[in-house]
Design a protein around this motif. Structure first.
Motif, short mmCIF file in Angstrom:
data_model
loop_
_atom_site.label_atom_id
_atom_site.label_comp_id
_atom_site.label_asym_id
_atom_site.label_seq_id
_atom_site.Cartn_x
_atom_site.Cartn_y
_atom_site.Cartn_z
N SER A 20 0.85 -1.18 0.00
CA SER A 20 0.00 0.00 0.00
C SER A 20 0.89 1.24 0.00
O SER A 20 1.72 1.40 0.89
CB SER A 20 -0.91 0.00 1.23
N LEU A 21 0.73 2.07 -1.01
CA LEU A 21 1.47 3.33 -1.10
C LEU A 21 0.46 4.47 -1.02
O LEU A 21 -0.64 4.38 -1.55
CB LEU A 21 2.23 3.44 -2.43
N GLY A 22 0.87 5.55 -0.36
CA GLY A 22 -0.04 6.65 -0.15
C GLY A 22 0.45 7.97 -0.69
O GLY A 22 1.65 8.18 -0.88
N CYS A 23 -0.50 8.85 -0.92
CA CYS A 23 -0.21 10.18 -1.46
C CYS A 23 -1.24 11.14 -0.87
O CYS A 23 -2.44 10.85 -0.88
CB CYS A 23 -0.33 10.13 -2.99
N THR A 24 -0.76 12.27 -0.36
CA THR A 24 -1.66 13.28 0.21
C THR A 24 -1.32 14.64 -0.35
O THR A 24 -0.14 15.00 -0.42
CB THR A 24 -1.54 13.30 1.74
N ILE A 25 -2.36 15.38 -0.72
CA ILE A 25 -2.18 16.74 -1.23
C ILE A 25 -2.82 17.71 -0.24
O ILE A 25 -3.98 17.54 0.13
CB ILE A 25 -2.82 16.91 -2.62
N LYS A 26 -2.08 18.70 0.16
CA LYS A 26 -2.61 19.71 1.07
C LYS A 26 -2.63 21.06 0.38
O LYS A 26 -1.76 21.39 -0.40
CB LYS A 26 -1.74 19.78 2.33
N GLY A 27 -3.67 21.85 0.69
CA GLY A 27 -3.74 23.21 0.17
C GLY A 27 -4.46 23.35 -1.15
O GLY A 27 -4.44 24.42 -1.76
N LYS A 28 -5.10 22.27 -1.62
CA LYS A 28 -5.83 22.33 -2.88
C LYS A 28 -7.05 21.44 -2.77
O LYS A 28 -6.93 20.25 -2.49
CB LYS A 28 -4.93 21.86 -4.03
N PRO A 95 -4.73 20.97 -11.14
CA PRO A 95 -5.80 21.78 -10.52
C PRO A 95 -7.20 21.25 -10.76
O PRO A 95 -8.08 21.44 -9.93
CB PRO A 95 -5.60 23.15 -11.17
N GLY A 96 -7.47 20.58 -11.88
CA GLY A 96 -8.82 20.09 -12.14
C GLY A 96 -9.81 21.22 -12.39
O GLY A 96 -9.43 22.36 -12.62
N LEU A 97 -11.10 20.86 -12.36
CA LEU A 97 -12.20 21.82 -12.52
C LEU A 97 -12.05 22.66 -13.78
O LEU A 97 -12.29 23.87 -13.78
CB LEU A 97 -12.31 22.73 -11.29
N GLY A 98 -11.63 22.03 -14.88
CA GLY A 98 -11.52 22.72 -16.16
C GLY A 98 -10.30 23.59 -16.33
O GLY A 98 -10.13 24.22 -17.37
N GLY A 99 -9.45 23.63 -15.32
CA GLY A 99 -8.24 24.45 -15.43
C GLY A 99 -7.16 23.73 -16.21
O GLY A 99 -7.35 22.59 -16.64
N PRO A 100 -6.02 24.37 -16.42
CA PRO A 100 -4.93 23.72 -17.15
C PRO A 100 -4.47 22.47 -16.40
O PRO A 100 -4.41 22.45 -15.18
CB PRO A 100 -3.83 24.78 -17.19
N ASP A 101 -4.13 21.45 -17.15
CA ASP A 101 -3.74 20.18 -16.53
C ASP A 101 -2.25 20.15 -16.22
O ASP A 101 -1.59 19.13 -16.44
CB ASP A 101 -4.14 19.02 -17.43
N THR A 102 -1.73 21.24 -15.68
CA THR A 102 -0.34 21.27 -15.24
C THR A 102 -0.19 20.30 -14.09
O THR A 102 -0.91 20.37 -13.10
CB THR A 102 0.04 22.67 -14.76
N GLN A 103 0.76 19.37 -14.22
CA GLN A 103 0.94 18.36 -13.20
C GLN A 103 2.11 18.71 -12.29
O GLN A 103 3.15 19.16 -12.76
CB GLN A 103 1.18 16.99 -13.83
N TYR A 104 1.91 18.46 -11.00
CA TYR A 104 2.94 18.67 -9.99
C TYR A 104 3.16 17.35 -9.28
O TYR A 104 2.22 16.73 -8.79
CB TYR A 104 2.50 19.75 -9.01
N PHE A 105 4.42 16.96 -9.23
CA PHE A 105 4.75 15.63 -8.74
C PHE A 105 5.23 15.62 -7.30
O PHE A 105 5.88 16.56 -6.83
CB PHE A 105 5.82 15.00 -9.64
N GLY A 106 4.93 14.52 -6.64
CA GLY A 106 5.46 14.27 -5.31
C GLY A 106 6.88 13.73 -5.40
O GLY A 106 7.40 13.50 -6.49
#
Lengths: 114, 110
Positions: A20-28, A95-106
């Motif tokens: 099991s690997l996990g990923c958490t995003i804070k602030g978005k 960002p989602g919600l129709g915004g640019p699909d710029t990806q930010y990696f962990g």
């Protein structure tokens, strides 16, 4: 500012054991989330993506599964590891919600299956 | 087959010189993003383009706005800290699917 955290940093596991690997995003809120796998010295291969809680789409399964139990959490798992699962696992958000699909990696999780 | 062809696969540059990387796509893509991966594996976003060109310091990227089937990354006045592996990632229209090139391993030589 948004932050992305992955856990664990590294794992050594036996063939046939669960993972099991996990990923958490804070602030978005409501981000799009992604899982990628990278073989040593190789390119990145997208595994899964999720645009909302509870919904996960598979791109390439590799005998893995993913879940999004909370808006800010993405989990990658399997019940039985294979040698071929070794590599570098990266989580990303956009960002989602129709915004640019710029990806930010962990920072990624290194997995070695023996 | 591969959706993204990235070239060159490896590149050595002397400090102060210029070069360009290229990604060709087998189909029309919605957007392209360029990354640099360092020795620890961290992927740093350099540019995201839905069209046109962007510039940031010594780096400049372009995405073919007509057919949307190639992108370039130009490095001007290469410095030692530019060393690393560069990847392009292209997004298929209508899906949250991203295809990465195989990467360009860049070494800047003093």
């Amino acid at each position: 500012a948004q932050t992305i955290h992955q856990w664990p940093v590294a794992e050594i596991k036996a063939v046939g054991s669960p993972l099991s690997l996990g990923c958490t995003i804070k602030g978005k809120s409501s981000p799009n989330l992604y899982w990628y796998w990278q073989a040593t010295g190789g390119t990145l291969q997208q595994l899964f993506y999720s645009i909302t809680v509870g919904q996960v789409e598979s791109v390439v399964q590799l005998n893995l599964s993913a879940s999004r139990p909370k808006d800010d959490q993405f989990i990658l798992s399997t019940e039985k590891l294979l040698l071929s699962h070794s590599g570098f696992y990266l989580c990303a958000w956009s960002p989602g919600l129709g915004g640019p699909d710029t990806q930010y990696f962990g920072p990624g999780t290194r997995l070695l299956v023996l | 087959g591969d959706q993204v062809e990235q070239s060159p696969s490896a590149l050595s540059l002397h400090e102060g010189t210029d070069s360009a990387l290229r990604c060709n796509f087998t189909t029309t893509m919605r957007s392209v993003q360029w990354f640099r991966q360092n020795s620890r594996g961290s992927l740093i976003s350099l540019f995201y383009l839905a069209s046109g060109t962007k510039e940031n310091g010594r780096l400049k990227s372009a995405f073919d706005s007509k057919e949307r089937r190639y992108s370039t990354l130009h490095i001007r006045d290469a410095q030692l800290e530019d060393s690393g592996t560069y990847f392009c990632a292209a997004e298929v229209p209508g899906y949250q699917n991203f295809y990465f090139g195989k990467g360009t391993s860049l070494t800047v030589i003093p």
